[in-house]
Design a protein around this motif. Structure first.
Motif, short mmCIF file in Angstrom:
data_model
loop_
_atom_site.label_atom_id
_atom_site.label_comp_id
_atom_site.label_asym_id
_atom_site.label_seq_id
_atom_site.Cartn_x
_atom_site.Cartn_y
_atom_site.Cartn_z
N ARG A 79 5.60 -9.23 8.52
CA ARG A 79 4.77 -8.23 8.40
C ARG A 79 5.54 -6.88 8.48
N VAL A 80 5.30 -6.12 7.46
CA VAL A 80 6.22 -4.68 7.49
C VAL A 80 5.10 -3.47 7.60
N GLU A 81 5.33 -2.68 8.52
CA GLU A 81 4.63 -1.46 8.95
C GLU A 81 5.32 -0.40 7.98
N LEU A 82 4.34 0.37 7.22
CA LEU A 82 4.81 1.36 6.38
C LEU A 82 3.82 2.73 6.63
N PRO A 83 4.24 3.79 6.44
CA PRO A 83 3.09 4.89 6.44
C PRO A 83 2.56 5.00 5.15
N LEU A 84 1.56 5.70 5.21
CA LEU A 84 0.80 6.09 3.78
C LEU A 84 1.76 6.79 2.56
N THR A 85 2.51 7.68 3.18
CA THR A 85 3.57 8.07 2.15
C THR A 85 4.16 6.98 1.35
N GLU A 86 4.60 6.11 2.12
CA GLU A 86 5.68 4.97 1.61
C GLU A 86 4.76 4.04 0.67
N THR A 87 3.71 3.55 1.24
CA THR A 87 2.81 2.46 0.05
C THR A 87 2.38 3.31 -0.86
N ALA A 88 2.12 4.55 -0.89
CA ALA A 88 1.26 5.12 -2.02
C ALA A 88 2.50 5.68 -2.91
N LEU A 89 3.75 5.90 -2.74
CA LEU A 89 4.78 6.32 -3.57
C LEU A 89 5.78 5.38 -3.92
N THR A 149 17.47 -5.79 1.52
CA THR A 149 16.77 -4.59 0.77
C THR A 149 15.75 -4.81 -0.22
N ILE A 150 14.50 -4.26 0.16
CA ILE A 150 13.30 -4.69 -0.84
C ILE A 150 12.71 -3.40 -1.27
N LYS A 151 12.23 -3.44 -2.56
CA LYS A 151 11.53 -2.30 -3.30
C LYS A 151 10.06 -2.80 -3.13
N VAL A 152 9.48 -1.65 -2.50
CA VAL A 152 8.22 -1.69 -2.44
C VAL A 152 7.62 -0.72 -3.37
N PRO A 153 6.63 -1.29 -4.33
CA PRO A 153 6.32 -0.51 -5.46
C PRO A 153 5.25 0.47 -4.91
N GLY A 154 5.17 1.62 -5.51
CA GLY A 154 4.23 2.67 -5.15
C GLY A 154 2.93 2.04 -5.41
N MET A 164 -0.04 6.23 -6.36
CA MET A 164 0.40 5.69 -7.49
C MET A 164 -0.34 4.53 -7.94
N HIS A 165 -0.68 4.49 -9.22
CA HIS A 165 -1.39 3.35 -9.65
C HIS A 165 -0.39 2.05 -9.88
N LEU A 166 -0.81 0.93 -9.13
CA LEU A 166 0.02 -0.03 -8.94
C LEU A 166 0.39 -0.63 -10.46
N ARG A 167 -0.49 -0.40 -11.34
CA ARG A 167 -0.23 -0.98 -12.72
C ARG A 167 0.76 -0.14 -13.43
N GLY A 168 0.85 1.07 -12.74
CA GLY A 168 1.80 2.13 -13.54
C GLY A 168 0.98 3.18 -14.31
N GLY A 169 1.30 4.20 -14.80
CA GLY A 169 0.63 5.25 -15.56
C GLY A 169 -0.10 6.23 -14.69
N GLY A 170 0.57 6.91 -13.90
CA GLY A 170 0.24 8.00 -12.98
C GLY A 170 -0.43 7.77 -11.69
N ARG A 171 -1.10 8.62 -11.36
CA ARG A 171 -1.48 8.63 -9.85
C ARG A 171 -2.93 9.03 -9.71
N GLY A 172 -3.46 8.69 -8.74
CA GLY A 172 -4.91 8.91 -8.25
C GLY A 172 -4.99 10.43 -7.97
N ASP A 173 -6.08 10.93 -7.38
CA ASP A 173 -6.37 12.13 -7.07
C ASP A 173 -6.76 12.30 -5.73
N LEU A 174 -6.33 13.68 -5.26
CA LEU A 174 -6.83 14.05 -3.84
C LEU A 174 -7.98 14.93 -3.96
N LEU A 175 -8.98 14.54 -3.08
CA LEU A 175 -10.39 15.09 -3.10
C LEU A 175 -10.52 15.79 -1.82
#
Length: 554
Positions: free
Chosen positions: A336-346, A428-433, A526-537
């Motif tokens: 188990r790896v704990e990551l803040p929202l900024t790292e899981t999102a981007l 060293t692992i690459k965590v995808p956005g 970021m969209h895990l499938r690629g192609g942009g990001r979601g929105d901030l409401l």
């Protein structure tokens, strides 16, 4: 209990690759999966099933087909159901199967809930039901992946007299093939392995001419593992007997040879040879729904070998005892790896420390001290097994040597006879956005080394997303609430807003009311499938009580 039903053998194949809702991405493999599986199951020489197909049906059509399939059944019927589609869940985590007209926000009325399928199977009189699910329940949509978040497949669908095989577990993806950009359809990894195992007969592990449910699962699991597919099939079974799904070429050759032998014997008797000897009765082809009994194995002892030698017959020499322990694959492990929202999102490159096992340098995995002998296990004779099987029919290792096939009188001091030592490594692992809480990332071959120097298992990194102090994640969108005074809402203002890219100043137009929302496009995850990001409401709150408290505080 050994054996299987002798009633009807019916299969229903449901495949949905076209969806009216744009939130459900099209799938190219289900139609081809359905056709390929129907060919092998419907072949009288292989499956012998009466096959029905439903491709790209609406939810009411799928429900009707399921209800009709399980009605008016006999106790000895064998029913096989294959579902290839998107798997979705509601807010409470209940599984549903997507149909052509499914709305992801209305799964209870527009999809096929797993509870509906469970009820139909519970009412069915057939005591043997096999369910094959080519769906994925992971939390992200990768290119070519099917599914949604975690669901309890076993609790939803398992039951007495049933076997459930799924394409993957709760944390992985069901891949549709390697070349997803190709225009031609291609079978999914899971169903493709099912078809290959049945068509070629390679799933017949014990070469008895029959492919059981357990053998098919073991074949699919190993096939996907050796081909490097990033998914691990799962199986749950509660059966009273070994269920045979198909017959192989071995059984067909045996039946043909027996029939030919019987015909020759009948001709010989008719010609006067072996007078007084009863004519052998031809052995009929048992078919895929009838048992094929194995002849008892005859062990040749010392007297038999001496007799063969006296008669000039060369008998097979006994197999040589093992010189080392039998290598076995290492176990998979989860970190188990704990990551803040900024790292899981981007996304981020992350270094993690892993405690695992590697081959002992001193004994090279043998487990014995240098220069000391290793003997075959007395109980299993150096085979690693003793003929015992698990409740699912899988072979169990010998209890005396734990499957190592050897006895080590003088264990290695460095590893204590294990053949492995514990080490700490930095990866060293690459965590995808765009990864979500609970997502697992597979690192193939990075797990512990198996006993006897066997191949290493896989390492799974489970993402634990830490909450953000202000931002709330819902899918790929982020949500934030800001309170405004009455004058700020009436005249307009500029407010600071935290984002994943740093603080931003956002202009609030004049005349905004409580409950209205400002959308910052492209400031979500970021969209895990690629192609942009979601929105901030940004949700605005102009409650009078809050305004009064705000004014009093000035």
């Amino acid at each position: 209990m050994s054996g299987f039903p002798t009633g009807r053998r019916d299969a229903l194949l449901i495949a949905t690759g076209t969806y009216e809702n744009p939130a459900l991405k099209p799938l190219r493999s289900p139609r081809q999966d359905c056709e390929g599986l129907a060919a092998v199951l419907g072949d009288p020489a292989i499956g012998g099933f009466a096959v029905q197909q439903l491709v790209d049906g609406a939810s009411y059509e799928v429900k009707r087909a399921l209800e009709q399939f399980f009605r008016n059944r006999g106790r000895d019927d064998l029913l096989l159901l294959h579902l290839s589609c998107h798997g979705i869940k509601d807010d409470e985590g209940h599984l549903s199967f997507a149909a052509r007209d499914t709305d992801k926000d209305l799964p209870a009325s527009t999809a096929v809930p797993a509870a509906f399928l469970h009820d139909q199977m519970a009412r069915c009189r057939a005591r043997t039901i096999v369910v094959l699910l080519d769906c994925c329940y992971s939390g992200a949509f990768l290119p070519g992946a099917k599914g949604d978040d975690y669901v309890q497949v076993r609790e939803e669908l398992a039951g007495h007299g049933r076997a459930v095989l799924t394409a993957t577990n709760r944390t992985e993806y069901a891949w549709e093939g390697d070349h997803l950009e190709a225009a031609a359809p291609q079978p999914s990894r899971f169903t493709g392995a099912l078809i290959e195992g049945l068509r070629s007969g390679d799933a017949d592990a014990d070469r008895d001419g029959r492919i059981t449910v357990t053998e098919l699962y073991e074949y699919v699991f190993e096939h996907l593992h050796h081909t490097g597919a990033r998914q691990r099939p799962q199986m749950w079974a509660d059966l009273e007997y070994r269920v045979t799904l198909a017959r192989t070429a071995t059984a067909r050759r045996t039946s043909t040879a027996e029939a030919a032998s019987a015909a020759v014997g009948a001709s010989a008797a008719g010609a006067g040879f072996a007078a007084g000897t009863p004519t052998p009765t031809p052995t009929p082809d048992p078919g895929p729904g009838a048992p094929v009994e194995d002849p008892p194995a005859q062990a040749q002892g010392l007297f038999g070998r001496l007799k063969d030698a006296f008669n000039g017959v060369e008998s097979e020499p006994p197999s040589a005892p093992p010189r080392s322990r039998r290598p076995r694959r290492g176990q998979d492990s989860v970190l188990r790896v704990e990551l803040p929202l900024t790292e899981t999102a981007l996304g981020i490159l992350k270094e993690v420390e892993v405690d695992t096992a590697r081959v002992c340098d001193r004994c090279q995995g043998e487990g014995a001290a240098a220069g000391t002998p290793v003997y075959p296990c007395d109980r299993c004779g150096g085979t690693g097994g003793f003929g015992e099987v698990s409740p699912l029919g899988a072979p169990l290792p010998c209890s005396a040597c734990n499957g190592d096939a050897v006895r080590v009188p003088s264990p290695c001091e460095a590893c204590g006879g294990e053949g492995r030592v514990c080490v700490r490594r930095t990866l060293t692992i690459k965590v995808p956005g765009g990864v979500d809480h609970g997502t697992r990332i597979q690192l193939a071959g990075e797990g512990e080394v198996g006993p006897g120097g066997g191949p290493p298992g896989d390492l799974y990194l489970e993402i634990v997303e830490l909450p953000h102090p202000e931002l709330e994640r819902r899918g790929d969108d982020l949500h934030l609430t800001r309170r405004l005074t009455r004058s700020q809402a009436r005249r307009g203002c500029t407010i600071p807003v935290p984002t994943l890219d740093g603080a931003k100043s956002v202009r609030v137009p004049a005349g905004m009311r409580s409950g209205q929302t400002l959308r910052l496009a492209g400031h979500g995850t970021m969209h895990l499938r690629g192609g942009g990001r979601g929105d901030l409401l940004v949700h605005l709150d102009t409650d009078d009580n809050a305004n009064a408290r705000s004014e009093a505080g000035r």
